[in-house]
Enzyme design. Sequence first.
Site, short mmCIF file in Angstrom:
data_model
loop_
_atom_site.label_atom_id
_atom_site.label_comp_id
_atom_site.label_asym_id
_atom_site.label_seq_id
_atom_site.Cartn_x
_atom_site.Cartn_y
_atom_site.Cartn_z
N ASP A 96 8.69 37.18 59.32
CA ASP A 96 10.09 37.46 59.67
C ASP A 96 10.28 37.78 61.16
OD1 ASP A 96 10.49 37.22 56.99
OD2 ASP A 96 10.85 39.34 56.61
N GLY A 147 13.15 36.47 55.15
CA GLY A 147 13.87 37.37 56.05
C GLY A 147 14.40 38.54 55.26
N ARG A 179 5.74 29.91 53.42
CA ARG A 179 4.81 30.95 53.85
C ARG A 179 3.35 30.61 53.59
NH1 ARG A 179 4.93 36.37 50.17
NH2 ARG A 179 3.53 35.57 48.60
#
Length: 468
Positions: free
Chosen positions: A233, A277, A389
């Site tokens: 993030d 996020g 990710r």
Amino acid sequence: MKDSNNFGFKYSIEGNKQTEIEAMTNQDFEVKSLGECTVTSPLYTAYKNTPMAEGLFVDNDDRILYDPTLEGFKKCLKEGTDPITFEKAGPREKIFFSPSNTKAAIVTCGGLCPGINNVIRSVVNGLYYRYNIKNIVGIPYGYEGLIPEFGHEWVDLTPEKVKDIHMFGGSILGSSRGRQNIERMVDTLERNNIKMLFTIGGDGTLSGNHVIQEEIERRGLKIATAGIPKTIDNDVNFIHKTFGFETAFTTAAPIIRDAHNEATGAYNGVAIVKVMGRDSGFIAANAALAMPDVNFVLVPESEFDLYGPNGFLESLKDRLVKGHHAVVVVAEGAGQNLFEDDQNVEKDASGNIKHQDIGLLLKDSISKFFKDQNFEATVKYIDPSYIIRSEPAIAADSIFCSSLAMNAVHGVMAGKTDFVVGRWNMHFTFLPIPTATSSRKKIDLSGELWWSVLENTGQPYSMKNEEK
Ligand code: ATP
Ligand code: MG
């Protein structure tokens, strides 16, 4: 124009609300050290007869300015104060640890992030080739690996073992969440004669590193701990960029392109793409700037209403009337205020609040809103967050990971402890862990980044009813 981030203050963090509590001082940026450095670095020996000896080595009093502007400089002159500075990372001529008999350990915790394996590889190679430390172990499954009862077998890490791991996403060591007993983890380090511990992880991992260090200190042990901050993030304060972040928005960009194709393929097509996020919307903002077909970027920093004359749904309808398609990029932590207050808040094993699925809420609310008005629209929801990710690092992140790791090795060899490696104004830095974790970096809604987002999307500054 203001910097795009809110640096420079300590905040108290409560959920998603941060309250400024006091200005930082230079003391907050002093990195702890295990003691005097008396050993000549093998790096110095290798380069002492070359021009490198002049340029490569860093003194402990080499500092990087926090505020590089002329205004900041003038303010310090006027007030007669020292500017805030960070310790410069890099190799020291004299080091604390002598390579013989020194054993190092590496652990990765928390969620996955592109580049973890690159960091592991570079820590191993840096220790092995630059500082002749051949005894390196990998601790499997996060802090669980430091508690013997879990039975996770440690892995010997050699350059041969790690030579290909940068090709893969994830972490070769695995990861875990959940608190472990601090005394017992330090017992394990002590019993195994570990002299340096590298922790690769987010705010939780770094907080864990800090309490491990406190226990090490309480026992009077000389064990150095270094953190390499892993947050996809990009939400660590006093650090311009964290590893994996560039890979994240670079990977999100073509997904947004495809979502745009989906949206344009239907009359009044709406495509929603959810990205990571939790508390900061940097991935959403940057992905939208990289693929500027986006019409709405929804981030945790900017609360919005769904309904009402200025709410998101009316803005979306305006956009569809004008353009007949819309792309919405939403960060996972956005719009959490829209869920019922009386719900049971779910937490993961580490105590992090699990966010409600804002993407699904948007999809359902948009579909219902238009159906109720007999307004033709087609809504598609795309959630690529877990794919992103676990991607391998892109080239820029690979280079960045290597440098972060190498600097962590330099710092540890010089006996620095309880620190993270950061990047500030084009320099690598060392920061005390409590300072790096004292607050989260968030998008400044009056700064350049958010302004660019508004300009590129055309979305209104506020989609809250009472604020217009
Ligand atoms: P991310 O949130 O990016 O996935 P993280 O490092 O913040 O990564 P967490 O699961 O919150 O992930 O924490 C990683 C590990 O650190 C967990 O095992 C957690 O229990 C431990 N930890 C977090 N805070 C502390 C603390 N204050 N003391 C001891 N251990 C901690
Ligand atoms: Mg975390």
